[in-house]
Design a protein around this motif. Structure first.
Motif, PDB file in Angstrom:
ATOM      1  N   VAL A  70       0.823  -1.174  -0.008  1.00  0.00           N
ATOM      2  CA  VAL A  70      -0.180  -0.070  -0.142  1.00  0.00           C
ATOM      3  C   VAL A  70       0.819   1.214   0.028  1.00  0.00           C
ATOM      4  O   VAL A  70       0.476   2.372  -0.909  1.00  0.00           O
ATOM      5  CB  VAL A  70      -1.136   0.040   1.125  1.00  0.00           C
ATOM      6  N   ALA A  71       1.917   1.265   0.881  1.00  0.00           N
ATOM      7  CA  ALA A  71       2.793   2.440   0.761  1.00  0.00           C
ATOM      8  C   ALA A  71       3.438   2.708  -0.209  1.00  0.00           C
ATOM      9  O   ALA A  71       3.346   3.814  -0.966  1.00  0.00           O
ATOM     10  CB  ALA A  71       3.751   2.133   2.106  1.00  0.00           C
ATOM     11  N   SER A  72       4.135   1.775  -1.165  1.00  0.00           N
ATOM     12  CA  SER A  72       4.638   2.017  -2.459  1.00  0.00           C
ATOM     13  C   SER A  72       3.755   2.463  -3.296  1.00  0.00           C
ATOM     14  O   SER A  72       4.004   3.525  -4.202  1.00  0.00           O
ATOM     15  CB  SER A  72       5.483   0.755  -2.683  1.00  0.00           C
ATOM     16  N   LEU A  73       2.708   1.916  -3.370  1.00  0.00           N
ATOM     17  CA  LEU A  73       1.661   2.467  -4.446  1.00  0.00           C
ATOM     18  C   LEU A  73       1.161   3.850  -4.034  1.00  0.00           C
ATOM     19  O   LEU A  73       0.985   4.640  -5.233  1.00  0.00           O
ATOM     20  CB  LEU A  73       0.215   1.566  -4.409  1.00  0.00           C
ATOM     21  N   ILE A  74       0.652   4.401  -2.626  1.00  0.00           N
ATOM     22  CA  ILE A  74       0.466   5.655  -2.584  1.00  0.00           C
ATOM     23  C   ILE A  74       1.853   6.527  -2.902  1.00  0.00           C
ATOM     24  O   ILE A  74       1.613   7.629  -3.351  1.00  0.00           O
ATOM     25  CB  ILE A  74       0.293   5.876  -0.929  1.00  0.00           C
ATOM     26  N   GLN A  75       3.114   6.021  -2.545  1.00  0.00           N
ATOM     27  CA  GLN A  75       4.190   6.787  -2.983  1.00  0.00           C
ATOM     28  C   GLN A  75       4.216   7.293  -4.587  1.00  0.00           C
ATOM     29  O   GLN A  75       4.451   8.149  -4.838  1.00  0.00           O
ATOM     30  CB  GLN A  75       5.480   6.346  -2.606  1.00  0.00           C
ATOM     31  N   VAL A  81      -4.266  -2.667  -3.695  1.00  0.00           N
ATOM     32  CA  VAL A  81      -4.752  -1.611  -4.761  1.00  0.00           C
ATOM     33  C   VAL A  81      -5.983  -0.717  -4.220  1.00  0.00           C
ATOM     34  O   VAL A  81      -5.870   0.394  -4.277  1.00  0.00           O
ATOM     35  CB  VAL A  81      -4.877  -2.043  -6.037  1.00  0.00           C
ATOM     36  N   ASN A  82      -6.935  -1.520  -3.771  1.00  0.00           N
ATOM     37  CA  ASN A  82      -8.040  -1.030  -3.293  1.00  0.00           C
ATOM     38  C   ASN A  82      -8.000  -0.058  -2.132  1.00  0.00           C
ATOM     39  O   ASN A  82      -8.425   1.061  -1.967  1.00  0.00           O
ATOM     40  CB  ASN A  82      -9.262  -1.975  -2.955  1.00  0.00           C
ATOM     41  N   GLU A  83      -7.160  -0.479  -1.094  1.00  0.00           N
ATOM     42  CA  GLU A  83      -6.473  -0.038   0.004  1.00  0.00           C
ATOM     43  C   GLU A  83      -5.995   1.484  -0.464  1.00  0.00           C
ATOM     44  O   GLU A  83      -6.180   2.300   0.203  1.00  0.00           O
ATOM     45  CB  GLU A  83      -5.802  -0.755   1.047  1.00  0.00           C
ATOM     46  N   CYS A  84      -4.990   1.521  -1.520  1.00  0.00           N
ATOM     47  CA  CYS A  84      -4.428   2.452  -1.926  1.00  0.00           C
ATOM     48  C   CYS A  84      -5.426   3.614  -2.274  1.00  0.00           C
ATOM     49  O   CYS A  84      -5.263   4.666  -1.852  1.00  0.00           O
ATOM     50  CB  CYS A  84      -3.290   2.123  -2.873  1.00  0.00           C
ATOM     51  N   ILE A  85      -6.282   3.206  -3.061  1.00  0.00           N
ATOM     52  CA  ILE A  85      -7.242   4.135  -3.601  1.00  0.00           C
ATOM     53  C   ILE A  85      -8.100   4.586  -2.525  1.00  0.00           C
ATOM     54  O   ILE A  85      -8.503   6.090  -2.284  1.00  0.00           O
ATOM     55  CB  ILE A  85      -8.267   3.271  -4.743  1.00  0.00           C
ATOM     56  N   ARG A  86      -8.603   3.993  -1.546  1.00  0.00           N
ATOM     57  CA  ARG A  86      -9.242   4.508  -0.285  1.00  0.00           C
ATOM     58  C   ARG A  86      -8.592   5.461   0.381  1.00  0.00           C
ATOM     59  O   ARG A  86      -9.074   6.322   0.728  1.00  0.00           O
ATOM     60  CB  ARG A  86      -9.664   3.056   0.477  1.00  0.00           C
ATOM     61  N   VAL A  87      -7.391   5.091   0.634  1.00  0.00           N
ATOM     62  CA  VAL A  87      -6.624   6.072   1.277  1.00  0.00           C
ATOM     63  C   VAL A  87      -6.322   7.541   0.815  1.00  0.00           C
ATOM     64  O   VAL A  87      -6.631   8.609   1.087  1.00  0.00           O
ATOM     65  CB  VAL A  87      -5.183   5.429   1.680  1.00  0.00           C
ATOM     66  N   CYS A  88      -6.150   7.423  -0.598  1.00  0.00           N
ATOM     67  CA  CYS A  88      -6.071   8.640  -1.341  1.00  0.00           C
ATOM     68  C   CYS A  88      -7.316   9.455  -1.428  1.00  0.00           C
ATOM     69  O   CYS A  88      -7.382  10.593  -1.083  1.00  0.00           O
ATOM     70  CB  CYS A  88      -5.799   8.414  -2.764  1.00  0.00           C
ATOM     71  N   LYS A  89      -8.578   8.582  -1.484  1.00  0.00           N
ATOM     72  CA  LYS A  89      -9.791   9.527  -1.471  1.00  0.00           C
ATOM     73  C   LYS A  89     -10.082   9.938   0.055  1.00  0.00           C
ATOM     74  O   LYS A  89     -10.641  11.144  -0.015  1.00  0.00           O
ATOM     75  CB  LYS A  89     -10.842   8.322  -1.721  1.00  0.00           C
ATOM     76  N   GLU A  90      -9.723   9.292   0.938  1.00  0.00           N
ATOM     77  CA  GLU A  90      -9.925   9.595   2.334  1.00  0.00           C
ATOM     78  C   GLU A  90      -9.056  10.953   2.783  1.00  0.00           C
ATOM     79  O   GLU A  90      -9.737  11.718   3.345  1.00  0.00           O
ATOM     80  CB  GLU A  90      -9.479   8.577   3.416  1.00  0.00           C
ATOM     81  N   ALA A  91      -7.925  11.034   2.153  1.00  0.00           N
ATOM     82  CA  ALA A  91      -7.021  12.157   2.384  1.00  0.00           C
ATOM     83  C   ALA A  91      -7.746  13.385   1.971  1.00  0.00           C
ATOM     84  O   ALA A  91      -7.498  14.386   2.370  1.00  0.00           O
ATOM     85  CB  ALA A  91      -5.741  11.998   1.812  1.00  0.00           C
TER      86      ALA A  91
END
Length: 378
Positions: free
Chosen positions: A333-338, A365-375
């Motif tokens: 998740v961290a690398s995808l966010i970065q 992948v789904n968690e990365c997208i969720r984190v971006c939306k939440e931010a």
């Protein structure tokens, strides 16, 4: 028995030679007897080194974090600055760096990866114009003394009990992440306070937050106030993903950064895309990485294919990003966010496209997208 350098206490790593006890867990850095005193680096900070100039003023939100950071440091508390990719984490600690330098105290910024060290050194020497800013990493170890030291975490073994302020950038990045030897060396190099900078905290920071023994400062907006890029996801068989990628590349007018999980896939995509666009590859095996990145930054070619070596720290204006095979086990998740955070980092180019291509559904992948939306809504 405890190693004074890496803090190891596991008896199986200790060995007694003809001259005394050695710790084999960190012996690759430098052969050192447990009984011998570690020589502290002799660093004299210049009188005018604290003066700094920023090209643009901090936003109100950044100023609040900057002031809070320094206030907590004055109370002898460590800081965790939890800021989204592109929020200006470096700028948030400039005030604190200046304060320590004005006190003629030693300051270092430690980063896991060499390329980020060189990039950050260039940025900081344009901010602290009167300070001697040095980079200490592979191929840059001749000059080890400066007012402000930017180094890889590996090079901190050269500075035992040296720094009054140690700023650890991206502690969740490879090869620092999960490396107990490097974690020990970081601790023994710092005699004062620490600042941790990351958008993706690891278990160590999460535990310190639970124990409430670190100040937590959070910033969810970039300086230009645009939302974080939320990756678009396409899930399809590999053959179709290649067609989607070609179509995406052809339609782009901006520079393109394509992340791949392996060197082999990078080479395969290079052969495929070189027929339609001027493209180069940058991996851990690339000899002239610095030259390639600088040429890409200067728009001398339009498409760069890279492994996770470029997932953090390096800022290139006006790029669109694609993560090919985003569900691969190499990514977390961290690398995808970065990687998605490489898009839209500057005022001139505050937006852009980020595309995730996967050949199967993935919770990561789904968690990365969720984190971006939440931010964006936080």
């Amino acid at each position: 028995m405890k190693c004074p350098r890496c803090l190891n206490q596991d008896k199986t790593y200790f060995y007694k030679g003809s001259k005394g006890w050695l710790c084999r867990r960190c012996i690759q850095f430098k052969r050192q007897l447990l009984e011998e005193d570690k020589t502290v680096a002799n660093i004299e900070v210049g009188q005018d080194s604290s003066e700094y100039t920023l090209k643009y003023p901090l936003t109100n939100a950044q100023l609040v974090i900057s002031h809070q950071c320094l206030a907590s440091l004055k109370q002898k508390r460590d800081i965790f600055i939890d800021a989204v990719c592109g929020a200006g984490k470096t700028e948030l600690v400039i005030e604190s760096i200046s304060y320590y330098l004005k006190q003629r105290k030693c300051v270092a910024l430690a980063i896991a990866r060499r390329q980020v060290v060189l990039d950050l050194k260039r940025r900081l020497e344009n901010i602290f114009l009167n300070a001697k800013v040095i980079a200490v990493c592979q191929d840059y170890t001749e000059d080890l003394v400066g007012d402000l030291i930017i180094c890889t975490t590996h090079q901190l073994y050269r500075y035992p009990k040296t720094f009054d302020l140690l700023i650890l950038d991206e502690p969740d990045a490879f090869p620092y992440k999960g490396n107990e030897v490097l974690a020990g060396i970081v601790q023994t190099s710092c005699k004062g306070e620490m600042i941790f900078l990351t958008a993706t905290p690891d278990d160590y920071l999460t535990e310190r937050l639970r124990l409430k023994n670190i100040t937590h400062l959070k910033l969810n907006r970039r300086p230009h106030n645009h939302d974080l890029p939320v990756p678009r996801l396409i899930v399809s068989p590999i053959i179709l993903l290649l067609l989607f990628l070609i179509d995406w590349v052809v339609k782009r007018e901006s520079s393109i950064l394509i992340f791949t999980p392996t060197i082999r896939i990078s080479k395969y995509l290079y052969v495929l895309l070189s027929c339609i666009v001027r493209v180069k590859v940058c991996t851990s095996k690339t000899v002239n990485k610095d030259e390639i990145i600088e040429d890409f930054r200067n728009k001398k070619f339009r498409c760069l294919i890279a492994t996770t070596i470029l997932e953090r720290g390096v800022t290139i204006e006006g790029i669109d990003v694609c993560v090919f095979y985003a569900n691969h086990s190499v990514f977390d998740v961290a690398s995808l966010i970065q990687m998605s955070g490489r898009v839209g980092r500057s005022f001139k180019y505050p937006t852009g496209d980020c595309l995730f291509l996967s050949n199967a559904k993935s919770s990561i992948v789904n968690e990365c997208i969720r984190v971006c939306k939440e931010a964006n809504h936080g």
